[in-house]
Enzyme design. Structure first.
Site, PDB file in Angstrom:
ATOM      1  N   SER A  75       0.860  -1.183   0.000  1.00  0.00           N
ATOM      2  CA  SER A  75       0.000   0.000   0.000  1.00  0.00           C
ATOM      3  C   SER A  75       0.892   1.227   0.000  1.00  0.00           C
ATOM      4  O   SER A  75       2.026   1.188   0.500  1.00  0.00           O
ATOM      5  CB  SER A  75      -0.893   0.012   1.252  1.00  0.00           C
ATOM      6  OG  SER A  75      -1.539   1.267   1.412  1.00  0.00           O
TER       7      SER A  75
ATOM      8  N   TYR B  85      -2.043  -1.345  10.513  1.00  0.00           N
ATOM      9  CA  TYR B  85      -2.145  -1.697   9.093  1.00  0.00           C
ATOM     10  C   TYR B  85      -0.990  -1.062   8.308  1.00  0.00           C
ATOM     11  O   TYR B  85      -0.309  -1.744   7.529  1.00  0.00           O
ATOM     12  CB  TYR B  85      -3.483  -1.210   8.536  1.00  0.00           C
ATOM     13  CG  TYR B  85      -3.618  -1.357   7.037  1.00  0.00           C
ATOM     14  CD1 TYR B  85      -4.090  -2.543   6.476  1.00  0.00           C
ATOM     15  CD2 TYR B  85      -3.274  -0.310   6.174  1.00  0.00           C
ATOM     16  CE1 TYR B  85      -4.215  -2.677   5.091  1.00  0.00           C
ATOM     17  CE2 TYR B  85      -3.398  -0.441   4.794  1.00  0.00           C
ATOM     18  CZ  TYR B  85      -3.862  -1.629   4.257  1.00  0.00           C
ATOM     19  OH  TYR B  85      -3.974  -1.766   2.897  1.00  0.00           O
TER      20      TYR B  85
END
Length: 248
Positions: free
Chosen positions: A138, A151
């Site tokens: 990401s 995360y």
């Protein structure tokens, strides 16, 4: 990268980016096998894409990973592409006491799962004339989103792991690539209708275009600003990024 004629295993392939990639690669003439924990999502995806296969997998369970890896290599001996896509994203508060359940589940799914699955399949992949491991990280691995600190940390770790893995495999037939998505309209953080997020279809289309090149990092245009922010002044940029996000 050759985008046809492969045998591809995708984790988290029943929804979101995983399903989008699975369907796009299926249309290109690949044998695609998807996995996930939600049987209904897998069945719906396979029904919509005749010829696609599925297998249930809990990437937080080392024994299940080992069993699925054995089944995959037996049933699909030409397996030559692994896409580690499965992931979970939850809001947390790094300034308070740690939420143990959130911490363990996120790290087990987003970091330990890809590492364990790669380890379980790596010797098989090395035997293929050409093979590829694709880890989905990401842009938040480069500039963290503070409200999802755990995360973001796992995605930074996946980026680091991908670079180490690429070096280790540089003299083999196995290539290592990393897809670093921007914010995309998926189930993560209930973002399906989020106007600030990139619609899934154009994200998949652009990603497929980059996958067809030899780029180690697969970045769509919407991801490039955050990827480029890494450097000596990254801290200041990160503070500004998070202020803007919270402000909406």
């Amino acid at each position: 990268m050759q985008l046809s004629g492969n045998t591809i295993f995708i984790t988290g392939g029943g929804s979101g980016i995983g399903r989008g990639l699975a369907e796009a690669l299926h249309k290109q003439g690949n044998q695609v096998i998807i996995s996930g924990r939600r049987k209904s999502h897998l069945e719906a995806t396979v029904r919509a894409n005749p010829g696609m296969a599925s297998i249930e997998l809990d990437v937080t369970d080392p024994a299940n990973i080992a069993a699925v890896a054995r089944q995959l290599t037996n049933d699909f001996p030409k397996l030559n592409i692994l896409i580690n896509n499965a992931g979970i994203m939850q809001i947390d508060d790094a300034s308070g006491p740690v939420d143990e359940e959130l911490l363990v589940s996120t790290v087990a799914t987003n970091l330990l799962g890809p590492i364990r699955l790669t380890g379980a399949l790596i010797e098989h992949l090395k035997k293929q004339p050409e093979a590829t491991i694709i880890n989905v990280s990401s842009v938040l691995g480069f500039v963290p989103l503070a409200v999802t600190a755990v995360y973001s940390s796992t995605k930074a770790a996946i980026h680091s792991y991908s670079e180490s893995l690429r070096w280790r495999l540089k003299n083999t037939s196995v290539k290592v690539r990393e897809i670093a998505p921007p914010w995309v309209q998926t189930d993560l953080l209930n973002s399906n209708d989020e106007p600030r997020a990139m619609p899934l279809a154009p994200f998949i289309a652009e990603t497929m275009q980059v996958l067809a090149t030899d780029a180690n990092e697969v970045l769509v245009e919407n991801a490039k600003q955050l990827r480029a922010a890494v450097g000596p002044d990254n801290g200041a940029f990160s503070l500004q990024f998070n202020d803007i996000f919270v402000a909406g």
